[in-house]
Enzyme design. Structure first.
Site, PDB file in Angstrom:
ATOM      1  N   ASN A   9     -75.658  12.730  30.571  1.00 60.33           N
ATOM      2  CA  ASN A   9     -76.327  13.737  29.421  1.00 60.33           C
ATOM      3  C   ASN A   9     -77.825  13.272  29.811  1.00 60.33           C
ATOM      4  OD1 ASN A   9     -77.741  14.535  27.112  1.00 60.33           O
ATOM      5  ND2 ASN A   9     -75.734  14.641  26.110  1.00 60.33           N
ATOM      6  N   GLU A  37     -76.270  18.591  28.430  1.00 57.92           N
ATOM      7  CA  GLU A  37     -77.513  18.815  27.635  1.00 57.92           C
ATOM      8  C   GLU A  37     -78.755  19.257  28.276  1.00 57.92           C
ATOM      9  OE1 GLU A  37     -78.179  17.933  23.300  1.00 57.92           O
ATOM     10  OE2 GLU A  37     -77.339  16.010  24.259  1.00 57.92           O
ATOM     11  N   TYR A 129     -69.398  19.272  28.052  1.00 52.99           N
ATOM     12  CA  TYR A 129     -70.356  18.609  26.889  1.00 52.99           C
ATOM     13  C   TYR A 129     -69.629  19.058  25.760  1.00 52.99           C
ATOM     14  CZ  TYR A 129     -73.984  17.892  23.447  1.00 52.99           C
ATOM     15  OH  TYR A 129     -74.533  17.741  22.428  1.00 52.99           O
ATOM     16  N   ASP A 174     -70.152  14.209  28.338  1.00 55.62           N
ATOM     17  CA  ASP A 174     -70.498  13.666  26.919  1.00 55.62           C
ATOM     18  C   ASP A 174     -69.573  14.473  26.056  1.00 55.62           C
ATOM     19  OD1 ASP A 174     -71.314  12.721  24.659  1.00 55.62           O
ATOM     20  OD2 ASP A 174     -73.366  13.788  25.043  1.00 55.62           O
ATOM     21  N   ASN A 176     -68.827  13.232  23.063  1.00 53.63           N
ATOM     22  CA  ASN A 176     -69.265  12.913  21.663  1.00 53.63           C
ATOM     23  C   ASN A 176     -68.269  12.251  20.853  1.00 53.63           C
ATOM     24  OD1 ASN A 176     -72.028  13.378  20.947  1.00 53.63           O
ATOM     25  ND2 ASN A 176     -71.746  15.334  21.830  1.00 53.63           N
ATOM     26  N   ASP A 276     -81.498   9.325  26.503  1.00 57.32           N
ATOM     27  CA  ASP A 276     -80.981   8.202  25.766  1.00 57.32           C
ATOM     28  C   ASP A 276     -79.468   7.696  25.963  1.00 57.32           C
ATOM     29  OD1 ASP A 276     -80.209  10.413  24.553  1.00 57.32           O
ATOM     30  OD2 ASP A 276     -80.471  10.231  22.635  1.00 57.32           O
ATOM     31  N   HIS A 277     -78.906   8.424  27.028  1.00 49.23           N
ATOM     32  CA  HIS A 277     -77.676   8.413  27.440  1.00 49.23           C
ATOM     33  C   HIS A 277     -77.906   7.502  28.944  1.00 49.23           C
ATOM     34  CE1 HIS A 277     -74.720  10.817  24.991  1.00 49.23           C
ATOM     35  NE2 HIS A 277     -76.043  11.203  24.696  1.00 49.23           N
TER      36      HIS A 277
END
Length: 286
Positions: A9, A37, A129, A174, A176, A276-277
């Site tokens: 991501n 993303e 995603y 990702d 989630n 941040d991934h």
């Protein structure tokens, strides 16, 4: 021969480009690279993908920029979602979107490439995603569950094709959802939060048990805590390794059996973390 498939991501491709993603591309040059993303218009995606292709040339991975095949789908809602896929392997077919979902909010979340491996196999690589959801917003949770429900139909088709001698498949992205308490640092305090709700985690149970997909990284790592792929930007979550495992590769059984190792690159050597991934890379002997 082996291939490396990476999922990451990028938390906005333009921001990642400013923060050092080209350095990572030059150091790692995965054979297939799934991005989530992307969150950019096509006019800004194309030159960044072209620069990545040049980086692959400079690294000796491909002979010229045309050796890096690209595909992507932007979200019809500006600044949302968007997925991309880069491949040094020959791409024999491309498919865009998840059949059965037509709403704008669901676009730019699912693409498929059939690639030919060095050993001559054709495998389907899916870049996906999944909506993040929000327990305080019933509409966002409805969107997430609708997407997950629709995924089941396509996953069933991929499973059946693989089981009857067709292409093996791997879903990268990702998702989630942290599957079990091993996949999240603070499980007890998050059971009522989106991403760790029992009804969300039940989908992964179904993928693994009923649909026979394999969580490849977990199969390789065993029953250990983590390793995580995402850390909140609040506080010192990254420094304290207070993370979640949200990024996965789910493969059909025959392909999963060829997996030989994985890496989660949480400590890049360049001057800024570009997301941040952390990228999840898995090596397959195919």
């Amino acid at each position: 021969m082996s291939i490396v498939i990476t999922t990451s991501n990028v938390n906005g491709l333009r921001a990642a480009n400013r923060k050092g993603i080209m350095h990572w591309a030059g150091e790692h040059t995965p054979d297939v690279w799934c991005m989530q993303e992307v969150r950019a218009p096509q006019s800004e995606i194309d030159p960044i993908f072209n620069n990545i292709a040049d980086t692959y040339v400079d690294s000796g991975k491909v002979a010229d920029p045309t050796g890096l095949h690209t595909m992507n789908e932007i979200c019809r809602i500006k600044g949302r979602a968007g997925v991309g896929l880069l491949s040094t392997l020959p791409v024999v077919a491309k498919r865009y979107g998840l059949p059965g979902l037509e709403e704008d909010v669901d676009s730019g979340r699912w693409i498929e490439a059939d690639v030919r491996t060095p050993q001559g196999y054709e495998i389907t690589v899916v870049c996906v995603y999944v909506h993040s959801g929000d327990v305080d917003d019933p509409n966002k949770m409805h969107q997430k569950f609708r997407f997950l429900d629709t995924m089941l139909t396509r996953m069933g088709q991929l499973r059946d094709e693989a089981a009857h001698g067709g292409r093996q498949a791997v879903l990268c992205g990702d998702f989630n959802i942290a599957h079990t308490p091993l996949d999240i640092k603070n499980a007890k305090s998050n059971v009522t939060h989106s991403g760790f709700l029992p009804e969300e985690r039940a989908y992964i149970d179904k993928w693994l048990d009923e649909y026979e997909f394999v969580d490849v990284m977990r199969e390789l790592a065993g029953d250990i805590q983590g390793p995580y792929t995402w850390w909140s930007q609040r506080g010192r979550a990254f420094d304290n390794n207070t993370g979640w495992r949200l990024d996965y590769q789910f493969a059909t059984p025959e392909l999963a059996q060829t997996a030989r190792g994985f890496t989660i690159d949480k400590a890049p050597t360049y001057d800024a973390r570009w997301s941040d991934h952390a990228p999840l890379s898995i090596t397959y002997d195919v």
